[in-house]
Design an enzyme around this catalytic site. Sequence first.
Site, PDB file in Angstrom:
ATOM      1  N   PRO A  10      50.073 -82.595  45.068  1.00 32.24           N
ATOM      2  CA  PRO A  10      49.751 -81.294  44.476  1.00 32.24           C
ATOM      3  C   PRO A  10      49.276 -81.384  43.036  1.00 32.24           C
ATOM      4  O   PRO A  10      49.790 -82.174  42.236  1.00 32.24           O
ATOM      5  CB  PRO A  10      51.081 -80.535  44.548  1.00 32.24           C
ATOM      6  CG  PRO A  10      51.823 -81.171  45.664  1.00 32.24           C
ATOM      7  CD  PRO A  10      51.423 -82.614  45.626  1.00 32.24           C
ATOM      8  N   ASN A  11      48.304 -80.571  42.746  1.00 37.52           N
ATOM      9  CA  ASN A  11      47.738 -80.366  41.414  1.00 37.52           C
ATOM     10  C   ASN A  11      46.866 -81.513  40.919  1.00 37.52           C
ATOM     11  O   ASN A  11      46.239 -81.388  39.872  1.00 37.52           O
ATOM     12  CB  ASN A  11      48.830 -80.046  40.383  1.00 37.52           C
ATOM     13  CG  ASN A  11      49.597 -78.804  40.759  1.00 37.52           C
ATOM     14  OD1 ASN A  11      49.007 -77.775  41.054  1.00 37.52           O
ATOM     15  ND2 ASN A  11      50.912 -78.911  40.790  1.00 37.52           N
ATOM     16  N   ARG A  18      43.700 -80.261  33.651  1.00 36.56           N
ATOM     17  CA  ARG A  18      45.118 -79.943  33.478  1.00 36.56           C
ATOM     18  C   ARG A  18      45.790 -80.944  32.547  1.00 36.56           C
ATOM     19  O   ARG A  18      45.784 -82.144  32.801  1.00 36.56           O
ATOM     20  CB  ARG A  18      45.794 -79.976  34.857  1.00 36.56           C
ATOM     21  CG  ARG A  18      47.262 -79.740  34.846  1.00 36.56           C
ATOM     22  CD  ARG A  18      47.816 -79.777  36.282  1.00 36.56           C
ATOM     23  NE  ARG A  18      49.248 -79.883  36.237  1.00 36.56           N
ATOM     24  CZ  ARG A  18      49.946 -80.948  36.598  1.00 36.56           C
ATOM     25  NH1 ARG A  18      49.336 -81.998  37.077  1.00 36.56           N
ATOM     26  NH2 ARG A  18      51.247 -80.951  36.509  1.00 36.56           N
ATOM     27  N   TYR A  23      47.536 -86.456  31.100  1.00 32.06           N
ATOM     28  CA  TYR A  23      46.879 -87.097  32.242  1.00 32.06           C
ATOM     29  C   TYR A  23      45.478 -87.627  31.937  1.00 32.06           C
ATOM     30  O   TYR A  23      44.849 -88.218  32.816  1.00 32.06           O
ATOM     31  CB  TYR A  23      46.797 -86.120  33.417  1.00 32.06           C
ATOM     32  CG  TYR A  23      48.149 -85.635  33.873  1.00 32.06           C
ATOM     33  CD1 TYR A  23      49.040 -86.507  34.511  1.00 32.06           C
ATOM     34  CD2 TYR A  23      48.561 -84.331  33.651  1.00 32.06           C
ATOM     35  CE1 TYR A  23      50.293 -86.081  34.916  1.00 32.06           C
ATOM     36  CE2 TYR A  23      49.816 -83.893  34.061  1.00 32.06           C
ATOM     37  CZ  TYR A  23      50.674 -84.775  34.689  1.00 32.06           C
ATOM     38  OH  TYR A  23      51.916 -84.353  35.093  1.00 32.06           O
ATOM     39  N   ASN A  74      50.268 -91.208  45.015  1.00 36.33           N
ATOM     40  CA  ASN A  74      50.576 -90.463  43.797  1.00 36.33           C
ATOM     41  C   ASN A  74      50.922 -89.059  44.286  1.00 36.33           C
ATOM     42  O   ASN A  74      50.050 -88.232  44.500  1.00 36.33           O
ATOM     43  CB  ASN A  74      49.387 -90.433  42.841  1.00 36.33           C
ATOM     44  CG  ASN A  74      49.705 -89.689  41.557  1.00 36.33           C
ATOM     45  OD1 ASN A  74      50.690 -88.970  41.471  1.00 36.33           O
ATOM     46  ND2 ASN A  74      48.854 -89.849  40.556  1.00 36.33           N
ATOM     47  N   ALA A  77      54.463 -84.083  41.478  1.00 32.46           N
ATOM     48  CA  ALA A  77      55.837 -83.570  41.371  1.00 32.46           C
ATOM     49  C   ALA A  77      56.649 -83.779  42.646  1.00 32.46           C
ATOM     50  O   ALA A  77      57.878 -83.836  42.589  1.00 32.46           O
ATOM     51  CB  ALA A  77      55.815 -82.092  40.994  1.00 32.46           C
ATOM     52  N   GLU A  98      53.963 -96.708  44.969  1.00 34.22           N
ATOM     53  CA  GLU A  98      54.057 -95.385  44.327  1.00 34.22           C
ATOM     54  C   GLU A  98      53.312 -95.468  43.008  1.00 34.22           C
ATOM     55  O   GLU A  98      53.463 -96.436  42.257  1.00 34.22           O
ATOM     56  CB  GLU A  98      55.520 -95.018  44.098  1.00 34.22           C
ATOM     57  CG  GLU A  98      55.693 -93.655  43.478  1.00 34.22           C
ATOM     58  CD  GLU A  98      57.143 -93.288  43.222  1.00 34.22           C
ATOM     59  OE1 GLU A  98      57.359 -92.232  42.601  1.00 34.22           O
ATOM     60  OE2 GLU A  98      58.055 -94.044  43.627  1.00 34.22           O
ATOM     61  N   HIS A 100      51.877 -93.366  39.396  1.00 34.10           N
ATOM     62  CA  HIS A 100      51.913 -92.243  38.452  1.00 34.10           C
ATOM     63  C   HIS A 100      50.958 -92.549  37.308  1.00 34.10           C
ATOM     64  O   HIS A 100      50.981 -93.667  36.769  1.00 34.10           O
ATOM     65  CB  HIS A 100      53.317 -92.042  37.876  1.00 34.10           C
ATOM     66  CG  HIS A 100      54.331 -91.697  38.904  1.00 34.10           C
ATOM     67  ND1 HIS A 100      54.510 -90.411  39.349  1.00 34.10           N
ATOM     68  CD2 HIS A 100      55.203 -92.477  39.589  1.00 34.10           C
ATOM     69  CE1 HIS A 100      55.474 -90.412  40.269  1.00 34.10           C
ATOM     70  NE2 HIS A 100      55.899 -91.656  40.436  1.00 34.10           N
ATOM     71  N   ILE A 101      50.146 -91.573  36.937  1.00 31.57           N
ATOM     72  CA  ILE A 101      49.233 -91.735  35.811  1.00 31.57           C
ATOM     73  C   ILE A 101      50.022 -91.823  34.509  1.00 31.57           C
ATOM     74  O   ILE A 101      49.781 -92.684  33.670  1.00 31.57           O
ATOM     75  CB  ILE A 101      48.222 -90.569  35.769  1.00 31.57           C
ATOM     76  CG1 ILE A 101      47.307 -90.632  36.996  1.00 31.57           C
ATOM     77  CG2 ILE A 101      47.412 -90.601  34.470  1.00 31.57           C
ATOM     78  CD1 ILE A 101      46.442 -89.407  37.193  1.00 31.57           C
ATOM     79  N   ARG A 107      59.126 -88.754  30.136  1.00 32.61           N
ATOM     80  CA  ARG A 107      58.847 -87.317  30.166  1.00 32.61           C
ATOM     81  C   ARG A 107      60.123 -86.523  30.400  1.00 32.61           C
ATOM     82  O   ARG A 107      61.221 -87.012  30.155  1.00 32.61           O
ATOM     83  CB  ARG A 107      57.781 -87.040  31.236  1.00 32.61           C
ATOM     84  CG  ARG A 107      56.455 -87.749  30.879  1.00 32.61           C
ATOM     85  CD  ARG A 107      55.330 -87.402  31.764  1.00 32.61           C
ATOM     86  NE  ARG A 107      55.065 -85.963  31.712  1.00 32.61           N
ATOM     87  CZ  ARG A 107      54.377 -85.325  32.651  1.00 32.61           C
ATOM     88  NH1 ARG A 107      53.914 -85.975  33.691  1.00 32.61           N
ATOM     89  NH2 ARG A 107      54.164 -84.040  32.545  1.00 32.61           N
TER      90      ARG A 107
END
Length: 146
Positions: A10-11, A18, A23, A74, A77, A98, A100-101, A107
């Site tokens: 998502p997103n 965004r 990102y 990726n 969330a 897995e 993640h950028i 975070r």
Amino acid sequence: MSLVLLLSGPNLNLLGEREPAVYGTDTLADHVARAEAAAARLGLELEHLQSNHEGELVDAVHDARGRADALVINAGALSHTSWSLHDAVAAFEGPVVELHISNPAAREPFRHTSVLAPVASGVIAGFGGLGYELAIDAAAALLKGA
């Protein structure tokens, strides 16, 4: 030729627009192109799917069983919340990377735990767009038994 399925959650379709401070300004298409170039260099076939819907990602993992040799995911969330995606990934027989950028550990606290990490072969995080190339390299190495 081995098939690697790249899943984007998502997103991620909003990459480039965004939160560019988190990102970057590259779009999802830019990241996929980088993964495709890495796959081609390594003699791998790459297929990509992006969805904002958890069930569609679960279905994609189910459909990959017996068809794809490795997964790069990726999940955005959903990495922190989706037990259904965890269970689907656990049922996949090949290597799972897995991705993640950003670096979730640096975070918000809710991002510090991944429900996918326990069923992934490994995690690549915090390298921005380079992570897509690193994830394909890792999948290729795992497929070769390295």
